[in-house]
Design an enzyme around this catalytic site. Structure first.
Site, short mmCIF file in Angstrom:
data_model
loop_
_atom_site.label_atom_id
_atom_site.label_comp_id
_atom_site.label_asym_id
_atom_site.label_seq_id
_atom_site.Cartn_x
_atom_site.Cartn_y
_atom_site.Cartn_z
N CYS A 40 30.91 -48.64 -75.91
CA CYS A 40 30.37 -49.43 -74.85
C CYS A 40 28.96 -48.61 -74.37
O CYS A 40 27.96 -49.25 -73.65
CB CYS A 40 31.14 -49.47 -73.47
SG CYS A 40 32.32 -50.91 -73.90
N1 COA Z 1 47.45 -62.78 -66.02
C1 COA Z 1 48.50 -62.32 -65.16
N2 COA Z 1 48.96 -60.89 -64.84
C2 COA Z 1 48.56 -60.21 -65.81
C3 COA Z 1 47.65 -60.12 -66.80
C4 COA Z 1 47.22 -61.59 -66.89
N3 COA Z 1 46.27 -61.99 -67.96
N4 COA Z 1 47.34 -59.15 -67.51
C5 COA Z 1 48.31 -58.33 -66.68
N5 COA Z 1 49.11 -58.85 -65.75
C6 COA Z 1 50.00 -58.30 -64.58
C7 COA Z 1 50.65 -57.15 -65.33
O1 COA Z 1 51.71 -57.42 -66.05
C8 COA Z 1 50.86 -56.35 -64.14
O2 COA Z 1 52.17 -56.90 -63.57
P1 COA Z 1 53.02 -55.82 -63.00
O3 COA Z 1 52.55 -55.26 -61.78
O4 COA Z 1 54.20 -57.07 -62.57
O5 COA Z 1 53.67 -55.13 -64.09
C9 COA Z 1 49.76 -56.62 -63.15
O6 COA Z 1 49.15 -57.75 -63.63
C10 COA Z 1 48.70 -55.51 -62.79
O7 COA Z 1 48.47 -55.21 -64.31
P2 COA Z 1 47.34 -54.03 -64.60
O8 COA Z 1 47.14 -53.73 -66.05
O9 COA Z 1 47.80 -52.64 -63.85
O10 COA Z 1 45.98 -54.52 -64.02
P3 COA Z 1 44.69 -54.03 -63.40
O11 COA Z 1 44.71 -54.10 -62.02
O12 COA Z 1 44.68 -52.34 -63.78
O13 COA Z 1 43.59 -54.44 -64.23
C11 COA Z 1 42.02 -54.28 -66.06
C12 COA Z 1 43.53 -54.64 -65.54
C13 COA Z 1 41.75 -54.13 -67.38
C14 COA Z 1 41.24 -55.66 -65.60
C15 COA Z 1 41.47 -53.04 -65.19
O14 COA Z 1 42.38 -52.12 -65.46
C16 COA Z 1 40.22 -52.70 -65.98
O15 COA Z 1 39.18 -53.29 -66.01
N6 COA Z 1 40.08 -51.32 -66.03
C17 COA Z 1 38.99 -50.79 -66.68
C18 COA Z 1 38.72 -51.03 -68.11
C19 COA Z 1 37.56 -50.72 -68.69
O16 COA Z 1 36.76 -50.67 -67.91
N7 COA Z 1 37.59 -50.76 -69.91
C20 COA Z 1 36.48 -50.47 -70.84
C21 COA Z 1 36.33 -51.18 -72.07
S1 COA Z 1 35.12 -50.69 -72.61
#
Ligand code: COA
Length: 381
Positions: free
Chosen positions: A156
């Site tokens: 990225c």
């Molecule tokens: N729909 C519904 N629920 C979902 C889901 C979906 N598509 N995907 C995950 N969940 C659930 C999980 O199962 C989890 O449930 P639980 O608490 O019962 O276990 C809950 O939502 C939280 O999941 P989590 O992965 O901890 O979410 P988050 O708040 O961390 O958000 C991202 C996920 C990926 C959006 C976030 O972590 C993020 O953007 N991080 C930065 C990543 C990034 O910048 N990467 C760079 C790539 S270049």
């Protein structure tokens, strides 16, 4: 030492877009079919039941509402969940180069100079579609540019690494103008059957022309300073590569998802990424600003990498020392999703209005590696 100027930018946006509602409907249909097909194993506890995805979660956790893609129908077909991107012959322009050329043509038109003035082409992107010949050389040929070209991949952060590379070439006198392109076909590396990440990415291409200040026309942006940083992490990883080729059927002509190599595709520990990268980037911006004698709280605008709205808001608050106004911390990921290296450049391309000469802004990217890059710019008269 010759200073560098960002003289022009370009953007290619695919025609097709997928809303969260459409994406979630396709995933949930897939999950329902999977659960029905594996009902007995699920009842025995041998296979994990798939839980539905949700539009509300996606919007709240990421800020993403839609994403542009090259092929919508293949992704939204619950029996497929893979874009249709058929292989092209060696005599055709490759799909990555084609997108890059469209963005580059826009940048060259805005620049208003002949391509004979460009001395180098950099293709700086996350996912190259082959090892060689470099996509950059294909773009170079398609546009009739002389000189040299090469690909570079810093996930990225590729675009800021590309701008710094271009600025360093100019500072050392190697070339007078560089075309950098960031074609990103993220949909070919995303596992649309993975609920945790199926919503994250979109496809797009951006282009930037970096030119020596001593020959640049009025306008554009002076590059005040560039800084790069990398720290090894496995928290965002993509293992696809030539060592996996043996696993592909010989007639494989589709993106790798269709070949069952989903364990070799994009995967991340989103929470850990968030926790590690946000402070790293905020500190880097403040440190780099101090070195350049720029007051970060006085920045007129930030064009940050577009991965997650909460990350961008957090970094924006840390840098400005207060809640940024929407025009100070540009967000385009609601419409484009995470477009990897292109995100900060889309934001920069679309939101340059309202600057007086001398006012400063920041292009900043961060992502897998970990990697991060800061490019402070000042509006030229
Ligand atoms: N729909 C519904 N629920 C979902 C889901 C979906 N598509 N995907 C995950 N969940 C659930 C999980 O199962 C989890 O449930 P639980 O608490 O019962 O276990 C809950 O939502 C939280 O999941 P989590 O992965 O901890 O979410 P988050 O708040 O961390 O958000 C991202 C996920 C990926 C959006 C976030 O972590 C993020 O953007 N991080 C930065 C990543 C990034 O910048 N990467 C760079 C790539 S270049």
């Amino acid at each position: 030492m010759t200073k560098a100027v960002i003289a022009a930018t370009g953007l290619f946006t695919p025609e097709q877009s997928i809303s969260n509602e459409e994406l979630v409907a396709a995933y949930n249909a897939y999950a329902e079919r999977f659960n029905a097909a594996h009902a007995a194993e699920i009842a025995e506890g041998d296979v994990a039941e798939l839980t539905p995805s949700s539009v509300e979660f996606i919007e709240k956790a990421s800020g993403i509402k839609s994403r542009f893609v090259l092929d919508k129908t293949g992704i939204l077909d619950p029996e497929r969940m893979v874009p249709h991107l058929p292989a092209r012959s060696n005599d055709e322009l490759s799909i990555l180069a084609e997108m890059a050329v469209k963005a580059a043509e826009q940048a060259i038109k805005a620049w208003g100079k002949p391509v004979s003035e460009i001395g180098a082409v950099l293709c700086a992107a996350s996912n190259m579609q082959r090892p060689y010949p470099a996509m950059a050389i294909e773009v170079q040929q398609a546009l009739g540019i002389e000189g040299f070209a090469f690909d570079m991949n810093v996930a990225c952060s590729s675009a800021t690494f590309g701008i710094k590379t271009a600025a360093d070439f100019i500072a050392s006198g190697s070339v007078k103008a560089v075309l950098m392109v960031n074609p990103e076909i993220c949909s070919a590396h995303l596992n649309f059957k993975d609920r945790d990440s199926h919503f994250i990415f979109g496809d797009v291409a951006t282009a930037v022309i970096v030119e020596a200040e001593d020959q640049a026309a009025p306008g554009g942006w002076e590059v005040l300073g560039t800084r790069l940083k990398t720290v090894m992490s496995n928290n965002i990883r993509n293992n696809f590569g030539f060592l996996n080729k043996a696993a592909l059927p010989t007639d494989a002509v589709e993106p790798l998802q269709s070949n069952g190599l989903t364990d070799k595709m994009f995967v991340q520990q989103g929470r850990k990424v968030f926790k590690d990268v946000v402070p790293m980037v905020a500190d880097m911006i403040v440190d780099h600003a101090a070195e350049l004698d720029i007051d970060p709280t006085g920045l007129k605008r930030m064009w940050l990498h577009q991965a997650n709205i909460n990350m961008n808001q957090f970094i924006g608050r840390k840098v400005l020392g207060r809640e940024p106004e929407p025009h100070e911390n540009v967000i385009i990921l609601d419409e484009y999703a995470n477009t990897s290296s292109a995100g900060s450049i889309i934001a920069f391309h679309l939101h340059q209005d309202g600057f007086e000469p001398g006012e400063t802004g920041l292009i900043c990217s961060f992502g897998a590696g970990y990697s991060a890059g800061t490019v402070f710019v000042s509006k030229r008269a």
